[in-house]
Design an enzyme around this catalytic site. Sequence first.
Site, PDB file in Angstrom:
ATOM      1  N   PHE A  22       0.838  -1.202   0.000  1.00 18.54           N
ATOM      2  CA  PHE A  22       0.000   0.000   0.000  1.00 18.54           C
ATOM      3  C   PHE A  22       0.871   1.249   0.000  1.00 18.54           C
ATOM      4  O   PHE A  22       2.047   1.192   0.330  1.00 18.54           O
ATOM      5  CB  PHE A  22      -0.919  -0.008   1.226  1.00 18.54           C
ATOM      6  CG  PHE A  22      -2.053  -0.990   1.094  1.00 18.54           C
ATOM      7  CD1 PHE A  22      -3.304  -0.562   0.662  1.00 18.54           C
ATOM      8  CD2 PHE A  22      -1.862  -2.333   1.360  1.00 18.54           C
ATOM      9  CE1 PHE A  22      -4.345  -1.465   0.512  1.00 18.54           C
ATOM     10  CE2 PHE A  22      -2.894  -3.248   1.217  1.00 18.54           C
ATOM     11  CZ  PHE A  22      -4.147  -2.814   0.792  1.00 18.54           C
ATOM     12  N   CYS A  23       0.261   2.382  -0.325  1.00 24.54           N
ATOM     13  CA  CYS A  23       0.923   3.679  -0.380  1.00 24.54           C
ATOM     14  C   CYS A  23       1.699   3.942   0.917  1.00 24.54           C
ATOM     15  O   CYS A  23       1.115   3.747   1.984  1.00 24.54           O
ATOM     16  CB  CYS A  23      -0.125   4.775  -0.589  1.00 24.54           C
ATOM     17  SG  CYS A  23       0.538   6.432  -0.586  1.00 24.54           S
ATOM     18  N   PRO A  24       2.927   4.421   0.883  1.00 28.46           N
ATOM     19  CA  PRO A  24       3.722   4.715  -0.317  1.00 28.46           C
ATOM     20  C   PRO A  24       4.693   3.595  -0.694  1.00 28.46           C
ATOM     21  O   PRO A  24       5.734   3.862  -1.284  1.00 28.46           O
ATOM     22  CB  PRO A  24       4.481   5.966   0.102  1.00 28.46           C
ATOM     23  CG  PRO A  24       4.748   5.739   1.568  1.00 28.46           C
ATOM     24  CD  PRO A  24       3.606   4.900   2.102  1.00 28.46           C
TER      25      PRO A  24
END
Lengths: 130, 76
Positions: free
Chosen positions: B13-15
């Site tokens: 998931f981000c980042p």
Amino acid sequence: MVGQKICVVVISGTLERLQAAAMLASVAAVSGQEVRVFLSMNALPHFIKGSTAEAPHEGPMGDLMKARNVPEFKMLFEQAIELGDARLYPCSMAMDVLGIGSEQLEDYLGEATGLSRLLTEVQDGQVWTF
Amino acid sequence: MTERKIVDGKGSFCPGPLMELIVALKHSQVGDELEVLSTDKGSADDIPEWVRRVGHDYVSTTENDGVWHIVVRKTK
């Protein structure tokens, strides 16, 4: 490069806030921004060497993030230092209250920093508080 | 010679995918193309923005079966 300096003040020890602070610090650092992170209050104990205490969750996002493959906040802070111009500073007051010295904190943390130093650092940058 | 490297950020998931791209860029030559694979839509949207901010070349984004392929060319 791009953007101005940012100062990230992390006071909370909850997973959601630590995660948001780490995401902001890492992405700003790899975008060429100077990043200074000040760790105080309940945030600092997470950076004691060998600390395994899990950051408490504020709500459902914290539970969800644990269940998913979200990058770990300490890893993101380390990447911010490694891949960009980021520095993490422990609050000297929090260290005194905890009764710890620099050698008990993670090696990637900078020197103990007090409020006067923090105020100097934030003079020419944006301040984000978590 | 240019080559296209695959940066597999699937499942992160981000980042996460962005950070993996940045590590891969450090180990690449100017002119190389990198193709980031991401299952996170937010990263697929945000990586081109990062590329523009720092001045690399953004080549393309395609989506296939829930996997985004973001192609970036290193310029410096």
